[in-house]
Motif scaffolding. Structure first.
Motif, PDB file in Angstrom:
ATOM      1  N   MET A  81       0.849  -1.185   0.000  1.00  0.00           N
ATOM      2  CA  MET A  81       0.000   0.000   0.000  1.00  0.00           C
ATOM      3  C   MET A  81       0.888   1.239   0.000  1.00  0.00           C
ATOM      4  N   LYS A  82       0.496   2.229  -0.768  1.00  0.00           N
ATOM      5  CA  LYS A  82       1.253   3.478  -0.847  1.00  0.00           C
ATOM      6  C   LYS A  82       1.197   4.221   0.482  1.00  0.00           C
ATOM      7  N   LYS A  83       2.203   5.036   0.713  1.00  0.00           N
ATOM      8  CA  LYS A  83       2.240   5.851   1.929  1.00  0.00           C
ATOM      9  C   LYS A  83       2.156   7.317   1.529  1.00  0.00           C
ATOM     10  N   LEU A  84       1.167   8.003   2.087  1.00  0.00           N
ATOM     11  CA  LEU A  84       0.974   9.436   1.879  1.00  0.00           C
ATOM     12  C   LEU A  84       1.418  10.141   3.151  1.00  0.00           C
ATOM     13  N   ILE A  85       2.415  11.005   3.023  1.00  0.00           N
ATOM     14  CA  ILE A  85       3.038  11.645   4.174  1.00  0.00           C
ATOM     15  C   ILE A  85       2.872  13.151   4.051  1.00  0.00           C
ATOM     16  N   PHE A  86       2.184  13.753   5.015  1.00  0.00           N
ATOM     17  CA  PHE A  86       2.027  15.209   5.058  1.00  0.00           C
ATOM     18  C   PHE A  86       3.020  15.759   6.078  1.00  0.00           C
ATOM     19  N   LEU A  87       3.837  16.707   5.644  1.00  0.00           N
ATOM     20  CA  LEU A  87       4.728  17.437   6.542  1.00  0.00           C
ATOM     21  C   LEU A  87       4.200  18.853   6.648  1.00  0.00           C
ATOM     22  N   ARG A  88       3.735  19.206   7.824  1.00  0.00           N
ATOM     23  CA  ARG A  88       3.130  20.513   8.075  1.00  0.00           C
ATOM     24  C   ARG A  88       4.087  21.351   8.908  1.00  0.00           C
ATOM     25  N   GLY A  89       3.947  22.662   8.833  1.00  0.00           N
ATOM     26  CA  GLY A  89       4.776  23.514   9.671  1.00  0.00           C
ATOM     27  C   GLY A  89       4.695  24.956   9.227  1.00  0.00           C
ATOM     28  N   ALA A  90       5.155  25.832  10.097  1.00  0.00           N
ATOM     29  CA  ALA A  90       5.166  27.268   9.795  1.00  0.00           C
ATOM     30  C   ALA A  90       6.114  27.545   8.632  1.00  0.00           C
ATOM     31  N   MET A  91       5.881  28.679   7.989  1.00  0.00           N
ATOM     32  CA  MET A  91       6.776  29.103   6.926  1.00  0.00           C
ATOM     33  C   MET A  91       8.174  29.273   7.511  1.00  0.00           C
ATOM     34  N   ALA A 132      11.805  17.610   3.511  1.00  0.00           N
ATOM     35  CA  ALA A 132      11.081  16.750   2.564  1.00  0.00           C
ATOM     36  C   ALA A 132      11.999  16.285   1.439  1.00  0.00           C
ATOM     37  N   ARG A 133      12.829  17.173   0.924  1.00  0.00           N
ATOM     38  CA  ARG A 133      13.790  16.803  -0.133  1.00  0.00           C
ATOM     39  C   ARG A 133      14.766  15.735   0.381  1.00  0.00           C
ATOM     40  N   ALA A 134      15.244  15.905   1.599  1.00  0.00           N
ATOM     41  CA  ALA A 134      16.164  14.920   2.185  1.00  0.00           C
ATOM     42  C   ALA A 134      15.449  13.584   2.395  1.00  0.00           C
ATOM     43  N   LEU A 135      14.204  13.634   2.830  1.00  0.00           N
ATOM     44  CA  LEU A 135      13.420  12.418   3.041  1.00  0.00           C
ATOM     45  C   LEU A 135      13.146  11.712   1.715  1.00  0.00           C
ATOM     46  N   PHE A 137       7.573  13.994  -4.412  1.00  0.00           N
ATOM     47  CA  PHE A 137       7.487  15.123  -3.487  1.00  0.00           C
ATOM     48  C   PHE A 137       6.685  16.241  -4.128  1.00  0.00           C
ATOM     49  N   LEU A 138       5.749  16.771  -3.368  1.00  0.00           N
ATOM     50  CA  LEU A 138       4.964  17.929  -3.787  1.00  0.00           C
ATOM     51  C   LEU A 138       5.054  18.984  -2.698  1.00  0.00           C
ATOM     52  N   ASP A 139       5.462  20.177  -3.085  1.00  0.00           N
ATOM     53  CA  ASP A 139       5.480  21.322  -2.173  1.00  0.00           C
ATOM     54  C   ASP A 139       4.214  22.127  -2.456  1.00  0.00           C
ATOM     55  N   GLY A 140       3.421  22.376  -1.449  1.00  0.00           N
ATOM     56  CA  GLY A 140       2.174  23.108  -1.619  1.00  0.00           C
ATOM     57  C   GLY A 140       2.355  24.499  -2.200  1.00  0.00           C
ATOM     58  N   ALA A 181       4.441  18.655   1.441  1.00  0.00           N
ATOM     59  CA  ALA A 181       4.840  19.649   2.446  1.00  0.00           C
ATOM     60  C   ALA A 181       4.116  20.960   2.175  1.00  0.00           C
ATOM     61  N   TRP A 182       3.462  21.455   3.209  1.00  0.00           N
ATOM     62  CA  TRP A 182       2.744  22.724   3.098  1.00  0.00           C
ATOM     63  C   TRP A 182       2.448  23.201   4.509  1.00  0.00           C
ATOM     64  N   VAL A 183       2.119  24.465   4.679  1.00  0.00           N
ATOM     65  CA  VAL A 183       1.865  25.004   6.014  1.00  0.00           C
ATOM     66  C   VAL A 183       0.730  24.228   6.701  1.00  0.00           C
ATOM     67  N   MET A 184      -0.413  24.134   6.093  1.00  0.00           N
ATOM     68  CA  MET A 184      -1.585  23.425   6.651  1.00  0.00           C
ATOM     69  C   MET A 184      -1.721  23.697   8.153  1.00  0.00           C
ATOM     70  N   HIS A 185      -1.830  24.970   8.500  1.00  0.00           N
ATOM     71  CA  HIS A 185      -1.824  25.386   9.898  1.00  0.00           C
ATOM     72  C   HIS A 185      -3.073  24.963  10.672  1.00  0.00           C
ATOM     73  N   GLU A 186      -4.127  24.591   9.963  1.00  0.00           N
ATOM     74  CA  GLU A 186      -5.351  24.128  10.622  1.00  0.00           C
ATOM     75  C   GLU A 186      -5.611  22.674  10.237  1.00  0.00           C
ATOM     76  N   ASP A 187      -6.017  21.869  11.218  1.00  0.00           N
ATOM     77  CA  ASP A 187      -6.328  20.466  10.950  1.00  0.00           C
ATOM     78  C   ASP A 187      -7.414  20.333   9.886  1.00  0.00           C
ATOM     79  N   ALA A 188      -8.303  21.300   9.804  1.00  0.00           N
ATOM     80  CA  ALA A 188      -9.396  21.259   8.822  1.00  0.00           C
ATOM     81  C   ALA A 188      -8.875  21.247   7.384  1.00  0.00           C
ATOM     82  N   ILE A 189      -7.730  21.856   7.141  1.00  0.00           N
ATOM     83  CA  ILE A 189      -7.144  21.846   5.800  1.00  0.00           C
ATOM     84  C   ILE A 189      -6.745  20.423   5.429  1.00  0.00           C
ATOM     85  N   VAL A 190      -6.147  19.716   6.358  1.00  0.00           N
ATOM     86  CA  VAL A 190      -5.770  18.322   6.131  1.00  0.00           C
ATOM     87  C   VAL A 190      -7.025  17.493   5.879  1.00  0.00           C
TER      88      VAL A 190
END
Length: 167
Positions: A1-11, A19-22, A31-34, A76-85
Motif C-alpha cells: 500500500m502506498k504511503k501518503l506523508i504530510f509534513l506541516r509547519g510554519a513558513m 522533505a527533499r532529504a526524506l 514530493f509535492l510542495d504546496g 509539504a505545506w503550512v496546513m496550519h489548521e487540521d481542517a485543511i488536512v
C-alpha cells in the motif's frame, strides 16, 4: 500500500528542505510542495485562489497515488489548521494509501533565524516574521504528531522521520 506523508509547519521551519532529504531516503518517492500549486505574482489569497490551490493539490496527489512507479508521496505545506488536512483527505480517493502526518516544529529563535536568512537573501519579505510565528503558534495546538527540528540537520531529521514512517 502506498504511503501518503504530510509534513506541516510554519513558513521557514524547514519543510521543503527536510522533505527533499526524506525523498532521497524513501524508495520510489514523489514530493509535492504546496507552494508550487499557486505560485502567482503578486501572491493573492482569496476564496478563488485557495480553492484553485486545493484543486491543484488534489489533482497532483491523486496522480501520484495512481502511478505504479510511486510508493511514497511526501506533501509539504503550512496546513496550519487540521481542517485543511481533513479537506484534502476528503478530496482524495480512499482506501489506496496509508496516511501519516507530522507537524514540523522548532523553537521561536530558530524559526526567526531561518526567516532572517531568507529575508537577507531576498527570498522573503520582512512581514513573514509575524505571520510565521502566528502559524507556529496555531500548529502547536494541532493534535497531529509533532516532530521538533531544533538542533537537527535536514539529513538527521529525514533519517529520524524515515524510521518513524517505516515503523
Amino acid at each position: 500500500m502506498k504511503k501518503l506523508i504530510f509534513l506541516r509547519g510554519a513558513m521557514g521551519v524547514g519543510k521543503t528542505t527536510v522533505a527533499r532529504a526524506l525523498q532521497k531516503l524513501l524508495p520510489q518517492a514523489a514530493f509535492l510542495d504546496g507552494d508550487w500549486v499557486w505560485d502567482i505574482a503578486p501572491f493573492t489569497v482569496t476564496e478563488e485562489t485557495c480553492e484553485m490551490a486545493l484543486q491543484n493539490i488534489t489533482a497532483l496527489l491523486s496522480n501520484f497515488l495512481r502511478c505504479s512507479a510511486v510508493e511514497h508521496i511526501i506533501f509539504a505545506w503550512v496546513m496550519h489548521e487540521d481542517a485543511i488536512v481533513d479537506e484534502l483527505l476528503a478530496r482524495l480517493p480512499s482506501g489506496c494509501y496509508q496516511f501519516t502526518q507530522y507537524v514540523l516544529t522548532c523553537d521561536a529563535d530558530t524559526l526567526r533565524t531561518h526567516l532572517l536568512t531568507d529575508i537577507s537573501a531576498g527570498r522573503r519579505s520582512p512581514d513573514i516574521l509575524s505571520r510565521a510565528e502566528d502559524r507556529r503558534q496555531t500548529l502547536l495546538c494541532s493534535s497531529a504528531p509533532h516532530f521538533d527540528l531544533s538542533g537537527l540537520t535536514p539529513a538527521e531529521a529525514a533519517k529520524q522521520l524515515m524510521r518513524l514512517i517505516s515503523g
